[in-house]
Structures are given as structure tokens and as C-alpha cells.
Design an enzyme around this catalytic site. Structure first.
Site, PDB file in Angstrom:
ATOM      1  N   ASP A  77      15.907  12.708 -30.794  1.00  0.00           N
ATOM      2  CA  ASP A  77      16.782  11.566 -30.589  1.00  0.00           C
ATOM      3  C   ASP A  77      18.224  12.024 -30.714  1.00  0.00           C
ATOM      4  O   ASP A  77      18.512  13.144 -31.131  1.00  0.00           O
ATOM      5  CB  ASP A  77      16.496  10.446 -31.590  1.00  0.00           C
ATOM      6  CG  ASP A  77      17.121  10.704 -32.944  1.00  0.00           C
ATOM      7  OD1 ASP A  77      17.142  11.880 -33.372  1.00  0.00           O
ATOM      8  OD2 ASP A  77      17.571   9.743 -33.593  1.00  0.00           O
TER       9      ASP A  77
ATOM     10  N   ASP B 170      20.259  16.002 -29.038  1.00  0.00           N
ATOM     11  CA  ASP B 170      18.962  16.344 -28.456  1.00  0.00           C
ATOM     12  C   ASP B 170      18.870  16.047 -26.970  1.00  0.00           C
ATOM     13  O   ASP B 170      17.894  16.445 -26.329  1.00  0.00           O
ATOM     14  CB  ASP B 170      17.844  15.589 -29.183  1.00  0.00           C
ATOM     15  CG  ASP B 170      17.723  16.000 -30.639  1.00  0.00           C
ATOM     16  OD1 ASP B 170      17.841  17.198 -30.919  1.00  0.00           O
ATOM     17  OD2 ASP B 170      17.516  15.116 -31.492  1.00  0.00           O
TER      18      ASP B 170
ATOM     19  N   ASP C  86      12.416  17.475 -33.116  1.00  0.00           N
ATOM     20  CA  ASP C  86      13.674  17.454 -33.857  1.00  0.00           C
ATOM     21  C   ASP C  86      13.349  16.971 -35.269  1.00  0.00           C
ATOM     22  O   ASP C  86      12.292  16.378 -35.500  1.00  0.00           O
ATOM     23  CB  ASP C  86      14.656  16.507 -33.171  1.00  0.00           C
ATOM     24  CG  ASP C  86      15.912  16.283 -33.992  1.00  0.00           C
ATOM     25  OD1 ASP C  86      16.542  17.270 -34.398  1.00  0.00           O
ATOM     26  OD2 ASP C  86      16.240  15.110 -34.248  1.00  0.00           O
TER      27      ASP C  86
ATOM     28  N   CYS D 280       0.841  -1.200   0.000  1.00  0.00           N
ATOM     29  CA  CYS D 280       0.000   0.000   0.000  1.00  0.00           C
ATOM     30  C   CYS D 280       0.876   1.249   0.000  1.00  0.00           C
ATOM     31  O   CYS D 280       2.104   1.181   0.112  1.00  0.00           O
ATOM     32  CB  CYS D 280      -0.938   0.011   1.205  1.00  0.00           C
ATOM     33  SG  CYS D 280      -0.103   0.229   2.793  1.00  0.00           S
TER      34      CYS D 280
ATOM     35  N   CYS E  97       3.163   1.696   2.982  1.00  0.00           N
ATOM     36  CA  CYS E  97       4.382   0.874   2.902  1.00  0.00           C
ATOM     37  C   CYS E  97       5.436   1.581   2.057  1.00  0.00           C
ATOM     38  O   CYS E  97       6.618   1.612   2.412  1.00  0.00           O
ATOM     39  CB  CYS E  97       4.058  -0.487   2.283  1.00  0.00           C
ATOM     40  SG  CYS E  97       2.848  -1.465   3.196  1.00  0.00           S
TER      41      CYS E  97
END
Length: 754
Positions: A629, A633, A449, A48, A51
């Protein structure tokens, strides 16, 4: 506390205390770079929000711990450590009530002991509740005196095994929390069940007219149904990941330096090892074909069922199936660093983010237990003062204790995140954490990009026949040191360059500019004309220069990714600002922008300029999604409000991005945006329902209009409603391709050689 579930405990030898030693933790850790390492523990007792908070808070206080994150689905704790420092992690977890073991994926046998225990508990509680309910009906129908007492005693006996076996799930958790001086959501449940049974037993001993054995056992039954549904939903998020892991090779035949062969486990394969892959075997790690020719099935990796011919120089990903001929390959990454392993880690991390809504829910759940207990106590005292009937006051207090359990609030956020992550995974989109989905839902600007993002980045050299052969060889040998799309196009245009004498010295790549090397006292450059040429201020092409003098100019052609124009039009139609930033020259940028339907674009931008542009957007209050990518970038991806990268991106780009999309088509972007927005709406609905439920239910219970049995049904139904609402996200149409449902990502695009 329960022992670690089979399949997650480590095979490493433990010391006499039962905990792994610092040396064992060091061996099990993996380097993250930047002076950090990560080690994973299986913690089967976590279930939970309370926890999660307890574990993360305790670990983050330790010296040497840079961060800790709990994954509720896999019951795993990932701890980031400063390299060389190994604090008492397991002892700390044990100190707050959680037994932990080193996490070992290899021992995953596919069994789920937690689900098995829950199903048995539901069956026992359901059987007991049904029979006790039948006896209760007899009492309600008019049974009196000895007959009534007999039915009550029989009910008490039937309830005992249900409470002992089915109830131990809650009693065990509650005792662990209380014995370590903390609270969790199971404490009020355990108290409610115990009080209901104890009061009923008191009534039975004293020949009272009413007993509530049906309430205590029915409460267990409905609670267990809700917990089982929650567990099943979380396991669904793990199914595809487990499938990927099981399909990976377990070992491989490695060729030693002296030519001897040995079969080694896949985790022992190191980068640079030479491996024999026979027909019918799977490639164990990312590798480069050194010798042989064959056809391979990339369906596990790419989703493409058609065999693909490969020979010397081809890149193969872990999990690729060799079909026809034997191959000799060289490992380009260890198993833990392979593309398949990276995708598994991304998926496993999807639920771990501390999003805003989740932080709110966790904090509310943390305050809930003491508030519930105080409310129940005040209710008991109030009714005792008003009516003087301690029996009635106790019954109403028990009903308050039960009906106010914060299970629905605790489930409101994580269950939606689990379903959303699973939905995205089915369509080939990896998300690192829940907060990324939350941030994506709030964007108002999208920045693309160009090369490798809007376009495939699979450039083709268009003017190779007009370049002198000697210059082409030098350019190709320079280009072989880079994975930039233009460099790859030059290399592919002259595959025989590697067979020529290699005279270049000290080749280095300057991000955003190009490659530089020396030969016979001259400096050769391949890259931006403005950088490579002395007088290249107005030049636009990629050039090869010697001491600043032009030797050759390279013109490359590219094509849009599938769905690029449709994606841009769809995003613009939603009122989002769309812009393209590229380091390419203006002529190429203009063509691609026109093809994609983007009106605003900027060309010739260096990495720092892209970051500055995104910062300018942020300065105006805009929330930017950066899609890009590659090495250039990565800073912009990190600077954006939220970011995406294709699977073809360089490692640094994928690591910087919040999402990694595995398909060729850009239609995954609006799909991820749609799922994130829907997830946000469902989370808000769940939180609103959980809060409204308590505003309505608590006063009704306090005023005595709810019995413990009705309280148990209402509380359990609130959890089931939250789960059912989250399940609405699991249905819908797929991305771009209609009905394309696969067990693994549809297109894991080929990973570039590093």
C-alpha cells in the site's frame, strides 16, 4: 436496432441527429489524469464476444481514442480519450450497428427491460412449442391427408407470433450485423430458424408428409432459456453494485460562503464545499468533520453494525449514516471521486479484461459464423449430389446450421468471470478485470510490504513522553502533511499541535525518505535517519533534525493484521516463495517477519529497490504477487505480475493494484488465489466442453443422424451446461468468518484523508 433501455439513457439534451454533441460528451467525461479522460456510453445491443470485438476495434481506430473497453454485464462502453479530443464516437458506434447513449447512473430505476423481454419471449415460445409439439405427435401417430395438412396449417399459424415476437431478439441482432457488413452468433440462428419454417411451409403447401414447425419454435424456446440464464447471471454481478449506488445520498445541504443554505444534487458537490449533515442523513461524499459530535453507522462502508462516535477531525466516507447529532463537514472529494464510487467502478470493470482465454474464445467465435455457413452449404451440396433429394439435403443442412452455433464457446469465458467477480465481491475483494484473475492463478512468489500491509499501519508512538514539547510540536506540524503511518502516529500523539503557531515554510514530502521544511533559515527534516542526519548512516529510527543535527528520535509500535501468520503459512504450504520488502529498519523488520512466519525479508529498501527486486524475480522466470500500500509501493505494485492493495492504501496504490481487498484480515489473499485458480479450471473445462461438443455433434449432423429439433435441443443444452458449470464457483465458504454473508462488502476500511 432497439432503443436504449430505460435507466441508462442520458438526460442530456441531444442534438437534432439524436446523438450527443461534442460539448455534451465533454461535460459527461471525467479526467483520469495523465492527459486522459473517460466517457461512458450505454449500448443496449451488445450481447456477445463478436459485439465486443466489433465495438472496440471500431472505436480504437478513431484519432484521439487511447482505448475502449466493453462491459457485457452492464452493456456499457468505456472510452478513454486524450483530453481535448472528441472524435465522432456515437456516429462510429451507429455505423457498426449499435445505438449508443451517454451512460447515466442516476436514472437507474432498478427495472430490467431486457430481462422482461426475454421472459415474455420464453413464455410465448414455450407456449407455441408445447402446442405445436402436441400437433406433431398427432401427425407422427398416423394422421394423414386432410387431417395432417390441417395440423400443419394450425402449427404454421401458431409459430408465426412466436417467430415474430420471440424470434425478433435474434432477427434484430442478425439484421443489424448483416446490414453493416459483419457477422455475429445470431446470424446462423436466424438463418436456421427461417429455413426451418420456410421449408415446413413449403411442405405444408405441397401436402408433404413432414413439417418442422416444432423444430423452429423449439429451437427458439431452448435458445431463449440459455440466453435468459446468461442474462440473469450477469445481472447478479450488478445487484450488489446497484445496491451500493441506491444507498448513496442523492443530495445534500451545502453552506455557501455568505452562510446561505441550498440543497444541491450530490454530483454538483465539489471538493472543499461545506455541508450540513442532519441526524438520519447519509454523508453524500467523503468528508472531514469540521463541527459537531455524533454517532455514525458505517455498516454500509465497513460492515460494522456498532455505532461509532465521531467529532471534529474525523474522516467520513460517502454512504456513512449519521445517527444522533448534526454535523458540519467539509467535502474532501467530489462524488465521482469518493471511495464508494471507486468501489463501484472497480466492480463494474471486473468483467472487462481481455484475458488470454477470453481472447481465444472471442477469436474462435469470430471465425465461427463463416465456418458454420460454409459447412452447412457444403453439407447441402454433398447430400444433394449423393442422394439427389434436395429436401433431405436441406433438412440436414439446417440441422448442421443449428447444432454448430457457437453459443457455448462464446459463454465459456465471460460467464465464469462474472461469477468469479461476484464471488470475490461478496467477500470484500475488488478485481479490476478478468485478466488479473488469470494472472493471479499463475503466481509462484508472494512479496509483502510491511507497514500497512502485513501490519495494520496504525502505529502508536511509544516514547512520546521522552521528547521535548517544542520538538514534538514541530514534528507534529511536519507530520500533518503526510499520510505515512509513522507521520499519523506522531500527529495523533500531539493533537494540540495544530493549535500552536505555524512557522514552517515550504513543507514537502520526499517519497521514501520523509518530510522537509524551513523555519527561520534552518532546514527541518522528519524521516529516515540516514537522510535527515549528517552522520545518520548507522541510525535506524525515524528522527527529527535541524540542519542535519538530531533533535528527537521516534519509536513506534505496530501490530500484525488479523490472519497474517495463517496466510503466510498457507501460502508457503502451497509451495509459494514468500518474502517481505520494507523501507523500515532491520530491527523492526526482523520482529514483524518473525511474527508473520516469513524467513526471507529485506529492510531499508527504497521504492526503486523494491521494483528492482521484483524485476530480479521476473528475470528468473518467477511470477510475483505484490501486496502493498501507499505511495512507496505504487511502482512495485505496477511492476509485479499481479498486485493487491488494502482499501487503506493511498489513491495511487489502489490505482496501481489489480485487486483491492476491503477487509482487515489477510485471509482474503489465499481466498482470491483459490477463486482465481478455480475460475481458470472452469474456463478450461468450458472451452474443452465447447470444442468437444462441436467435434462430436458436427459429424453426427453432417451424416444425417440429427433432426433440426434434436439439433436445437443439443445446442441449447450445451449453453446451459456451460452456465451450470460456471455456477459451481458461486458456492463455497466465506473468507475467515464463517457464514458472514452481507449484501455489501464486509469491511471497507477507512479511507485516509487526501
Amino acid at each position: 436496432m432497439s432503443c436504449c433501455a430505460p435507466g441508462v439513457e442520458s438526460s442530456l439534451e441531444l442534438d437534432r441527429s439524436g446523438a450527443p454533441s461534442a460539448d455534451e460528451i465533454r461535460l459527461a467525461s471525467r479526467s483520469l489524469g495523465g492527459g486522459l479522460a473517460q466517457v461512458d456510453f450505454a449500448v443496449p445491443g451488445v450481447h456477445c464476444g463478436a459485439c465486443i470485438r466489433t465495438i472496440e476495434t471500431a472505436l480504437q481506430k478513431l484519432p484521439g481514442v487511447a482505448g475502449a473497453r466493453v462491459n457485457l454485464s452492464t452493456k456499457r462502453v468505456s472510452v478513454r480519450l486524450r483530453e481535448g479530443e472528441f472524435p465522432p464516437l456515437v456516429a462510429t458506434l451507429s455505423g457498426v450497428g449499435y445505438e449508443a447513449h451517454l451512460f447515466d447512473r442516476e436514472n437507474d430505476n432498478g427495472k430490467d427491460p431486457v430481462l422482461a423481454e426475454l421472459i415474455r419471449a420464453v413464455a410465448i415460445a414455450g407456449f407455441a412449442a408445447t402446442n405445436i409439439m402436441l400437433l406433431s405427435v398427432s401427425v407422427w401417430s398416423g394422421a394423414t391427408d386432410a387431417t395432417r395438412d390441417l395440423f400443419h396449417w394450425v402449427s404454421a399459424l401458431i409459430a408465426i407470433p412466436a417467430l415474430v415476437f420471440a424470434g425478433r431478439i435474434y432477427f434484430r441482432s442478425a439484421w443489424s450485423a448483416l446490414s453493416h457488413g459483419r457477422m455475429n452468433m445470431d446470424v446462423p440462428i436466424a438463418i436456421g430458424i427461417t429455413l426451418a419454417y420456410g421449408l415446413s411451409l413449403y411442405e405444408t403447401i405441397n401436402h408433404g408428409p413432414h413439417a418442422y414447425f416444432d423444430a423452429s419454435v423449439s429451437l427458439l424456446f431452448f435458445l431463449l432459456i440459455g440466453r435468459t440464464l446468461d442474462h440473469v447471471m450477469r445481472e447478479k454481478a450488478r445487484t450488489a453494485v446497484s445496491g451500493l449506488r441506491r444507498l448513496a445520498a442523492r443530495g445534500a445541504t451545502v453552506v455557501a460562503g455568505d452562510g446561505t443554505l441550498s440543497y444541491v444534487p450530490v454530483e454538483e458537490i465539489a471538493k472543499g464545499d461545506v455541508i450540513l449533515v442532519a441526524a438520519g442523513e447519509r454523508v453524500p461524499v467523503d468528508a472531514l468533520v469540521m463541527k459537531g459530535a455524533s454517532e455514525v453507522d458505517r455498516s454500509l462502508v465497513s460492515g460494522e453494525s456498532e455505532p461509532e462516535a465521531v467529532d471534529r477531525g474525523a474522516m467520513l466516507q460517502a454512504g456513512t449514516l449519521n445517527l444522533t447529532g448534526a454535523l458540519t463537514v467539509e467535502a474532501t472529494a467530489a462524488a465521482k471521486d469518493s471511495f464508494l464510487a471507486e468501489m463501484v467502478r472497480l466492480m463494474e470493470a471486473a468483467e472487462g479484461g481481455r484475458a488470454l482465454y477470453r481472447r481465444i474464445a472471442d477469436r474462435a467465435s469470430a471465425l465461427y459464423a463463416p465456418v458454420v455457413h460454409l459447412t452447412a452449404l457444403l453439407t447441402f451440396l454433398g447430400w444433394l449430389l449423393v442422394s439427389g433429394d434436395w429436401h433431405r439435403a436441406m433438412i440436414i443442412a439446417i440441422a448442421v446450421l443449428i447444432i454448430t452455433c457457437p453459443c457455448a464457446l462464446g459463454l465459456a469465458v465471460p460467464i465464469v468471470q462474472v461469477v468469479a467477480a461476484r464471488r470475490l465481491f461478496e467477500q470484500g475483494i475488488m478485481v479490476k478485470d478478468g485478466s488479473a484473475m488469470e494472472r493471479l492463478a499463475g503466481i509462484d512468489t508472494v512479496v509483502f510490504d510491511k507497514t500497512g500491509t502485513l501490519t495494520l499501519g496504525a502505529l502508536r508512538l511509544a516514547n512520546g513522553e521522552r521528547i521535548r514539547p517544542a520538538d514534538m510540536v514541530i514534528a507534529a506540524q511536519l507530520a500533518a502533511h503526510s499520510r505515512h503511518p509513522v507521520a499519523r502516529a506522531i500527529t495523533e500523539a500531539n493533537p494540540g499541535a495544530s493549535m500552536q503557531p505555524h512557522l514552517l515554510d515550504a513543507v514537502s514530502e520526499v517519497p521514501g525518505f520523509g518530510l522537509e521544511a524551513s523555519m527561520n533559515g534552518s532546514v527541518w527534516r522528519l524521516g529516515r535517519a540516514q537522510w535527515a542526519l549528517k552522520d545518520g548512516a548507522e541510525a535506524v529510527d525515524t528522527v527529527l533534525s535541524r540542519d542535519g543535527v538530531l533533535r528527537a528520535s521516534f519509536v513506534c509500535e505496530d501490530r500484525l493484521r488479523a490472519g497474517a501468520a495463517e496466510t503466510v503459512a498457507g501460502l508457503a504450504g502451497q509451495g509459494l516463495v514468500v518474502e517481505m520488502l520494507t523501507g523500515d529498519h532491520s530491527a523492526n523488520a526482523k520482529v514483524i517477519a518473525a511474527q508473520a512466519g516469513i524467513d526471507a525479508y529485506r529492510s531499508g529498501m527504497l521504492p526503486g529497490e523494491k521494483v528492482a527486486r521484483i524485476a530480479a524475480f521476473a528475470g528468473k522466470g518467477r511470477k510475483v504477487l505484490m501486496v502493498g500500500d501507499g505511495l512507496n509501493d505504487a511502482p512495485a505494485l505496477a511492476a509485479a505480475h499481479v498486485s493487491m492493495a488494502p482499501a487503506t492504501a493511498a489513491d495511487i496504490g489502489r490505482n496501481a493494484a489489480d485487486f483491492v481487498f476491503l477487509r482487515e484480515s489477510l485471509t482474503v489473499i489465499p481466498f482470491a488465489l483459490d477463486i482465481s485458480r478455480k475460475a481458470g479450471r472452469l474456463i478450461r473445462q468450458n472451452l474443452a466442453f465447447a470444442i468437444a461438443y462441436n467435434f462430436v455433434a458436427v459429424p453426427i449432423a453432417i451424416f444425417g443422424y440429427v433432426t433440426p429439433l434434436i439439433a436445437a435441443i443439443a445446442m441449447s443444452l450445451s449453453s446451459i451446461i456451460v452456465i451450470a458449470n460456471a455456477m459451481r464457483l458461486a458456492s463455497g465458504r466465506s473468507v475467515a468468518e464463517e457464514g458472514s454473508r452481507v449484501a455489501v462488502p464486509a469491511r471497507l476500511i477507512e479511507r485516509p484523508v487526501q
